[in-house]
Enzyme design. Structure first.
Site: not given
Ligand code: E4P
Length: 218
Positions: A82-83
């Site tokens: 996840v960014k």
């Protein structure tokens, strides 16, 4: 240095994955928007093609929103990273998510201090944006050099440097020399890494001589 490809284009990902040099994929909201498909469908399909980390970015800007979106994105496949952005809320979300065992890519990093905070927050990857710094007349590769030094100075850090916003083959070489662990490269730039006029010229002349010799290996 590992190679990720910086695209959400499924046919490009399939084609480059077949060459056996792709270790992961990065996407961002702009790249997903270009596909005209839902983020869930695109990320799911990419994760079926690529076994390595596939980055999917949250769009909430507050901690709770980021955590909720990140959990949703991480549930798509085991290899989703996840960014979250390199903001104060992003660092808090990164700490919470990495403590829960999620892979976190801290994105939109433009300084060594942001990279330092990301490592303190347990990020799996830090994404310094080389091209966007160069666009402003700054030195993007120098930021990678600084991050490498800072990370090497503290053995407790476990964050990989993911050189991002790569625009040219020169950026790839400079990122590798500066000590980046990974470069995320757009498909066109990745293909250009193999190009050299002397290789093409040399191959043409070897084949012409071979033709004259009238031999066959098989
Ligand atoms: C990757 O994670 C980044 O979103 C991407 O490299 C940004 O590249 P750009 O500056 O060319 O848009």
């Amino acid at each position: 240095m590992k190679f990720f490809i910086d695209t959400a284009d499924i046919s490009e990902i399939r084609e480059l994955a077949a060459a056996g040099i792709v270790d992961g994929v990065t996407t961002n909201p702009s790249l997903i928007a270009k596909t005209g498909r839902t983020i869930e469908d695109v990320i799911k399909e990419i994760c079926q093609i690529i076994g390595g980390p596939v980055s999917a970015e949250v769009t909430a800007i507050d901690v709770d929103g980021m955590i909720a979106e990140a959990e949703r994105l991480a549930s798509i496949a085991n290899n989703v990273a996840v960014k979250v952005p390199a903001t104060w809320d992003g660092f808090s979300a990164c700490r919470a998510l990495s403590t829960r065992g999620l892979k976190v890519n801290v994105t939109l990093c433009f300084s060594a201090n942001q990279a330092l905070l990301a490592a303190k927050a347990g990020a799996t990857f830090i994404s310094p944006f080389v091209g966007r710094l160069d666009d402003l007349g700054l030195d993007g590769v120098e930021v990678i050099r600084e991050i490498r030094k800072i990370y090497d100075n503290d053995k407790s850090f476990n964050t990989e440097i993911l050189a991002s916003s790569i625009r040219t083959p020169l950026h790839v070489k400079q990122a590798a020399l500066a000590g980046a662990d990974i470069a995320t490269v757009p498909p066109g730039v990745l293909r250009n890494l193999a190009k050299h006029p002397l290789t093409e010229q040399g191959l043409a002349s070897f084949l012409a001589d071979w033709d004259k010799a009238g031999q066959a290996i098989l």
